[in-house]
Structures are given as C-alpha cells and as structure tokens.
Motif scaffolding. Structure first.
Motif, PDB file in Angstrom:
ATOM      1  N   GLN A 155       0.833  -1.098   0.105  1.00  0.00           N
ATOM      2  CA  GLN A 155      -0.064  -0.020  -0.085  1.00  0.00           C
ATOM      3  C   GLN A 155       1.065   1.324  -0.177  1.00  0.00           C
ATOM      4  N   ALA A 156       1.900   1.254   0.661  1.00  0.00           N
ATOM      5  CA  ALA A 156       2.863   2.243   0.773  1.00  0.00           C
ATOM      6  C   ALA A 156       3.497   2.517  -0.832  1.00  0.00           C
ATOM      7  N   TYR A 157       3.745   1.463  -1.416  1.00  0.00           N
ATOM      8  CA  TYR A 157       3.877   1.733  -2.837  1.00  0.00           C
ATOM      9  C   TYR A 157       2.934   2.449  -3.737  1.00  0.00           C
ATOM     10  N   LYS A 158       1.863   1.834  -3.519  1.00  0.00           N
ATOM     11  CA  LYS A 158       0.480   2.479  -4.148  1.00  0.00           C
ATOM     12  C   LYS A 158       0.533   3.705  -3.977  1.00  0.00           C
ATOM     13  N   GLN A 159       0.687   4.325  -2.749  1.00  0.00           N
ATOM     14  CA  GLN A 159       0.483   5.995  -2.161  1.00  0.00           C
ATOM     15  C   GLN A 159       1.680   6.772  -3.233  1.00  0.00           C
ATOM     16  N   ARG A 160       2.796   6.025  -3.028  1.00  0.00           N
ATOM     17  CA  ARG A 160       3.979   6.772  -4.097  1.00  0.00           C
ATOM     18  C   ARG A 160       3.680   6.754  -5.156  1.00  0.00           C
ATOM     19  N   LEU A 161       2.946   5.724  -5.974  1.00  0.00           N
ATOM     20  CA  LEU A 161       2.406   6.000  -7.456  1.00  0.00           C
ATOM     21  C   LEU A 161       1.316   6.787  -7.489  1.00  0.00           C
ATOM     22  N   MET A 162       0.529   6.933  -6.471  1.00  0.00           N
ATOM     23  CA  MET A 162      -0.659   7.963  -6.978  1.00  0.00           C
ATOM     24  C   MET A 162       0.065   9.442  -6.549  1.00  0.00           C
ATOM     25  N   GLU A 163       0.899   9.575  -6.035  1.00  0.00           N
ATOM     26  CA  GLU A 163       1.444  10.936  -5.635  1.00  0.00           C
ATOM     27  C   GLU A 163       2.373  11.135  -6.855  1.00  0.00           C
ATOM     28  N   ALA A 164       3.086  10.155  -7.632  1.00  0.00           N
ATOM     29  CA  ALA A 164       3.838  10.692  -8.537  1.00  0.00           C
ATOM     30  C   ALA A 164       2.834  10.886  -9.888  1.00  0.00           C
TER      31      ALA A 164
END
Length: 246
Positions: free
Chosen positions: A228-237
């Motif tokens: 989920q942390a990776y998913k949040q990073r992609l959403m921010e990118a």
C-alpha cells in the motif's frame, strides 16, 4: 533487450502523443507503464510493436531498430481478438503455420496446459468466459516463444475477481520461459503485483515523470502495508489533479 532513445510521436492531426521518452528494459524484466488517459502509454507500446512509426528518436530490440512487426515480439490487446470460427486449439496454433506440424502441436498443447485450458481445447470462443478468452489470447502470444511480450491493458474489461486471478496466473505462466514483459495499465495494483519497475508517464505529450523500482518479494499481497505504501507513492507521482490542470 529493449532500448528506447529520445522517442517522440506526433500524429498527422497535429496531436503530440510522446516527447523525448528514453527507457531501457532488460531481459526477463517486467516493466509497467502507468499514467492518465492520453499520456501516450498505448502509443509507446504500438511503436515497440512496430504498429506505429515514431516522428523522432528510435526504439531497438536486441540492438536492431524496430521497423515493423517482429516475430520476437508478442502482443496481447485489451480484447482477446479470437477468430470465432476456430477452436481454442486452432486459435492458439494459428501463428505457427511456418513450423512443422509436430512442433506446432507440441507447442500448442504445452501452452494450453500452462494456461489451464487443455480441457477446453476444442471449444469455440463463444463458449468461453471473458477470463478464459483472455487466457487464450495470452496462450496465442506465448506459443511463438517471443523474447518480448507487450500487454495493452489486457485485463481491463474483466471483473475485479477474474482480473486478480489472471494477474497471478500471468506471473505463473511467465515463470516458464521468463520473456521480457512491457505492460500498459491504468490499474496501480496490477502494476505493483506484476512489475519489477513501474514507469509513470505524465503530460500531453507524455514524458517519463518517475520510475519506481518495486522491491517486494513475489507473490505480493495487495493488503500488505508495504504494498500500500508503494501504491501511495505511485498516486503521488501521478498527481491526477496536476494532470487535470495541465
């Protein structure tokens, strides 16, 4: 394996789809392209498939410039695109006409076993579910043993449960020959389940904004905190709000 250098694409209408895109994909690597609609993801995939010609830069496979469809490249589209009058077995075998009949049959039966469709080999496409039809499309692409497999949102038309099942199944099938995979998807979880790296495209024309290496062991659990942390990073990118304003 795949080298893209300063690639750009402008259509005859004047629409600029890509600008100065550079990317390298190593043998056996799985790379996902994500981005908002209109950022050039599918255009980039079509250039690599030899179905579109860039207006600037170049793309190479094993150091050979891409000048058209290449037998070393397989493609799986959003829709299965099966020939309705042919059986599952015949659809999968269709692209092997230049091989001896015995090799055609051996390859076809082996890949049908891998995708779990041996029992449906004599069925017609109209007798299959959407997920099964897409498995046939994957089998048809893999039977030619491509070095590079391109997937253009292959599971987008499926229900969430079938989609998750086929994402996991694709990794299982990939593990046999480990072809290089380049995947276009709008689904961030799909990108994270499958890819070694996720390339974020932004803008109109599309440019590479960020590349995220996914340092998670497989199989990946979608509910884990690290996932989920990776998913949040992609959403921010991706920053969809910025895309809307641009």
């Amino acid at each position: 394996m795949l080298r893209i250098e300063h690639l750009s694409k402008q259509f005859a209408s004047g629409l600029a789809a890509l600008a100065d895109v550079s990317l390298r994909v190593q043998p056996t690597e799985i790379v996902a392209l994500v981005g908002a609609s209109g950022c050039g993801k599918s255009t980039l995939l079509r250039i690599v498939a030899g179905l579109e010609v860039p207006t600037g830069g170049r793309a190479l496979i094993n150091e050979e410039p891409i000048a058209g469809p290449n037998p070393a490249v397989g493609v799986v589209f959003q829709e299965p695109r099966l020939m309705p009058w042919l059986t599952v077995r015949q659809n999968v075998r269709f692209g092997l006409a230049d091989l001896p009949r015995a090799e055609q049959e051996a390859r076809t039966e082996a890949v049908l076993e891998r995708v779990g469709l041996s029992k449906f080999a004599d069925a017609l496409p109209r007798q299959l579910s959407g997920g099964m039809a897409q498995r046939v499309a994957i089998a048809r692409a893999l039977v030619a043993q491509p070095a590079l497999l391109l997937l253009d949102e292959p599971f987008s038309a499926l229900d969430p449960f079938t989609k998750m099942d086929l994402q996991d199944h694709l990794l299982h099938v990939w593990a046999y020959d480990r072809p290089t995979l380049l995947l276009v998807t709008h689904d961030l979880e799909e990108a994270l389940v499958l890819a070694d790296r996720v390339v974020v495209l932004r803008g109109h024309p599309g440019r590479i904004h960020e590349t995220v290496r996914v340092e998670l062991p497989r199989p990946r659990r979608r509910t884990d905190a690290d996932f989920q942390a990776y998913k949040q990073r992609l959403m921010e990118a991706l920053d969809v709000r910025a895309e809307a304003v641009a």
